[in-house]
Scaffold this active site. Structure first.
Site: not given
Ligand SMILES: CC(=O)SCCNC(=O)CCNC(=O)[C@H](O)C(C)(C)COP(=O)(O)OP(=O)(O)OC[C@H]1O[C@@H](n2cnc3c(N)ncnc32)[C@H](O)[C@@H]1OP(=O)(O)O
Length: 230
Positions: A88, A155, A185
């Site tokens: 991943g 596209h 996601i």
């Molecule tokens: C089949 C499967 O399972 S596939 C897996 C799919 N997984 C995903 O899509 C995971 C999605 N992950 C995210 O959105 C994560 O938040 C990431 C990867 C973008 C960022 O993660 P990190 O770098 O660890 O950021 P972290 O969690 O430390 O957050 C940093 C800041 O951004 C904010 N933040 C993080 N993600 C989001 C979000 N999606 N929306 C709003 N705010 C967010 C946090 O609240 C934090 O704010 P703060 O500093 O004011 O407290």
């Protein structure tokens, strides 16, 4: 020492005239990839290699974990022609893609039977297109890209090498996603927008304008939350 020849758990090849492949990685993504490869049935899967090597009797989806990534170079001599990358992490996937190439292994793309890929789209080596995904006309999917469950890429969009598109992402037309970027996601990328290399787009974010390289963006509309992720 030749670890594979000493490994009693490795599957013995049984299907005549079917090429043999190995899977790299043992995480959650390995389950999705192995399920898709089993549905396609083009290669006989012989086992799994991972970073730390097998624990006795370890299997994933019925496949034995047989060795370490560092042992890749031995596979060609054993009739294994191809590798699937079930990794991943973008950087790890890129590194192992290169090591597989150096070991003389092919890296076939995998497309789940329930995904739609327009005949004018191109899917790069080592890419995985998961179930229910839509890949539109004249789309370019780069090497080692993951297009996860139910995502759509419309596209003429270009998804560069080693990008991760998480489940339920919507990418409109004429978008460019720079290499190694990560889309969380349910993120949405508006038409004609570019996402910089190495950028991370948080879950549920909506990118309405270009996003620079190596930044984390979150929210609606997507705004920069932190910089210099390089
Ligand atoms: C089949 C499967 O399972 S596939 C897996 C799919 N997984 C995903 O899509 C995971 C999605 N992950 C995210 O959105 C994560 O938040 C990431 C990867 C973008 C960022 O993660 P990190 O770098 O660890 O950021 P972290 O969690 O430390 O957050 C940093 C800041 O951004 C904010 N933040 C993080 N993600 C989001 C979000 N999606 N929306 C709003 N705010 C967010 C946090 O609240 C934090 O704010 P703060 O500093 O004011 O407290």
């Amino acid at each position: 020492m030749d670890v594979f020849h000493n490994c009693e758990t490795m599957k013995s090849g049984s299907l005549a005239n079917v090429e043999k492949a190995i899977v790299l990685g043992t995480g959650g993504h390995a389950r999705a990839l192995i399920a898709t490869a089993n549905l396609i049935g083009r290669y006989e899967l012989m086992g799994i290699l991972d970073r730390t090597g097998p624990t006795p009797g370890e299997t994933i989806m019925g496949l034995p974990v047989i060795g370490l990534w560092n042992d890749l170079w031995q596979l060609r001599g054993m009739g294994i022609t191809s590798a699937y990358l079930a990794l991943g992490n973008n950087a790890t996937r890129r590194e192992m893609f290169q090591r597989c190439e150096e070991s003389g292994l092919k890296l076939p793309a995998l497309v789940h039977p329930s995904a739609f890929v327009d005949p004018t789209a191109h899917i790069g080596d080592g890419a995985l297109v998961c179930g229910g995904a839509f890949i539109g006309p004249e789309v370019e999917i780069g090497k080692g890209v993951i297009v996860n469950t139910g995502s759509s890429v419309d596209h003429e969009s270009i998804i560069e090498d080693f990008v991760t598109v998480s489940p339920g992402v919507v990418i409109a037309g004429r978008v460019v996603i720079g290499q190694n970027a990560f889309l969380g996601i349910g993120a949405c990328i508006s038409d004609n927008v570019s996402i910089g290399s190495g950028a991370r787009v948080g879950a549920g974010a909506i990118a309405l304008k270009d996003i620079p390289e190596n930044v984390l963006v979150v929210g609606v509309p997507a705004c920069i939350k932190s910089t210099d992720l390089s």
